[in-house]
Enzyme design. Structure first.
Site, PDB file in Angstrom:
ATOM      1  N   PHE A 149      16.168  39.831 -13.399  1.00 23.31           N
ATOM      2  CA  PHE A 149      16.689  39.219 -14.622  1.00 23.31           C
ATOM      3  C   PHE A 149      15.845  39.632 -15.816  1.00 23.31           C
ATOM      4  O   PHE A 149      14.701  40.054 -15.685  1.00 23.31           O
ATOM      5  CB  PHE A 149      16.738  37.689 -14.503  1.00 23.31           C
ATOM      6  CG  PHE A 149      15.383  37.029 -14.377  1.00 23.31           C
ATOM      7  CD1 PHE A 149      14.711  36.557 -15.496  1.00 23.31           C
ATOM      8  CD2 PHE A 149      14.773  36.887 -13.139  1.00 23.31           C
ATOM      9  CE1 PHE A 149      13.457  35.956 -15.386  1.00 23.31           C
ATOM     10  CE2 PHE A 149      13.535  36.280 -13.007  1.00 23.31           C
ATOM     11  CZ  PHE A 149      12.876  35.821 -14.136  1.00 23.31           C
ATOM     12  N   CYS A 150      16.464  39.522 -16.996  1.00 20.51           N
ATOM     13  CA  CYS A 150      15.775  39.799 -18.261  1.00 20.51           C
ATOM     14  C   CYS A 150      16.450  38.955 -19.336  1.00 20.51           C
ATOM     15  O   CYS A 150      17.212  38.044 -19.017  1.00 20.51           O
ATOM     16  CB  CYS A 150      15.813  41.291 -18.588  1.00 20.51           C
ATOM     17  SG  CYS A 150      17.474  42.000 -18.608  1.00 20.51           S
ATOM     18  N   THR A 151      16.204  39.240 -20.592  1.00 13.16           N
ATOM     19  CA  THR A 151      16.717  38.379 -21.665  1.00 13.16           C
ATOM     20  C   THR A 151      18.238  38.346 -21.700  1.00 13.16           C
ATOM     21  O   THR A 151      18.857  37.292 -21.644  1.00 13.16           O
ATOM     22  CB  THR A 151      16.175  38.837 -23.027  1.00 13.16           C
ATOM     23  OG1 THR A 151      14.757  38.899 -22.971  1.00 13.16           O
ATOM     24  CG2 THR A 151      16.600  37.869 -24.120  1.00 13.16           C
ATOM     25  N   ILE A 161      19.058  35.848 -19.003  1.00  8.51           N
ATOM     26  CA  ILE A 161      18.641  34.459 -19.204  1.00  8.51           C
ATOM     27  C   ILE A 161      19.529  33.748 -20.216  1.00  8.51           C
ATOM     28  O   ILE A 161      19.886  32.575 -20.036  1.00  8.51           O
ATOM     29  CB  ILE A 161      17.167  34.404 -19.671  1.00  8.51           C
ATOM     30  CG1 ILE A 161      16.246  35.007 -18.607  1.00  8.51           C
ATOM     31  CG2 ILE A 161      16.743  32.973 -19.976  1.00  8.51           C
ATOM     32  CD1 ILE A 161      14.829  35.246 -19.101  1.00  8.51           C
TER      33      ILE A 161
END
Length: 256
Positions: free
Chosen positions: A182-184, A211
């Protein structure tokens, strides 16, 4: 409802004529009084924009009228004030640099997981086949400091080009796990997910929309802290509200 609509969006798609496209987009954004940053590259587009809802909806409709961008989706949040100071459109070679030209998300994505399905897995502690789930944070170390998923693995990297070497070192330890990166907003995972598949990590997924989409659809479940964003808001709570001043890492650093 707060008056300013903030969107984050990206799409991996082959683009040419970037100078002409930049001019068209800049004119459209300026006419609608939008501010923020758009990255245009040969491999696609990435944008963070803010403006009133009518202006933002109008811009997105205009953008999607171009067949190259018809499938672009956005993550949304609201604010009382415009978080950007100007309107910038930059031309770059990659949306996010990884230094692995064989990784081309436009030609095929890694497996993705919806926020609702991820919450289901995290509630249970395993995936649908009973395999333990490991959350893998692909962001830079300073972003992780603001917040991340509970017990998430991260490599304390300073830039995304360090990710391939870092994950390769941990490959063997993760082969019997289901890994969800996951990332932003999802961009880095488009490449990290493909890279993990390329090196033989079969049980890997990426969190669809990152996210921000998880906050939008699920909220704070299994997440601790806030999420750094690349504008004057600094970071968002799972409610998608701006972090309170007493939680500002940036201000603490400036004061030290």
């Amino acid at each position: 409802m707060k008056p300013i609509l903030n969107i984050a969006a990206y799409l991996f798609v082959s683009l040419d004529g970037l100078e002409d496209l930049r001019a068209l987009m800049l004119e459209e954004c300026q006419q609608r009084h939008l501010k923020g940053t758009i990255l245009l590259t040969g491999e696609g587009i990435n944008l963070f924009l803010a403006g009133t809802e009518p202006d933002m909806r109008g811009f997105l409709s205009w953008l999607r009228s171009d067949s190259r961008f018809s499938t672009i989706e956005s993550k949304e949040s609201w604010s009382d004030e415009q978080p950007f100071k100007k309107m910038l459109i930059k031309l770059k070679s990659e949306i996010i640099r990884m230094n692995h030209p064989t990784i081309q998300p436009e030609k095929g994505r890694a497996n993705f997981l919806t926020p609702q399905k991820l919450k289901e897995w995290l509630d249970r502690g395993t995936d649908d086949l009973g395999r333990p789930v490991v959350m893998l944070d692909t962001r830079n170390a300073f972003e992780v400091d603001y917040g991340t998923f509970e017990n998430a693995l991260h490599f304390n990297i300073e830039k995304f080009t360090e990710f391939p070497e870092a994950i390769t070192k941990h490959k063997e330890a993760l082969l019997d796990k289901t890994v969800v990166s996951f990332c932003t907003g999802g961009i880095r995972c488009e490449k990290s997910g493909l890279y993990m598949r390329e090196i033989g990590m079969e049980h890997t997924y990426q969190l669809e929309g990152g996210i921000l989409k998880y906050f939008e659809e699920v909220g704070s479940a299994h997440y601790q802290g806030s999420c750094f964003v690349f504008d004057e808001r600094e970071a968002l709570e799972p409610s998608l509200d701006i972090i309170p001043p007493e939680h500002s890492i940036r201000k603490k650093l400036q004061a030290s």
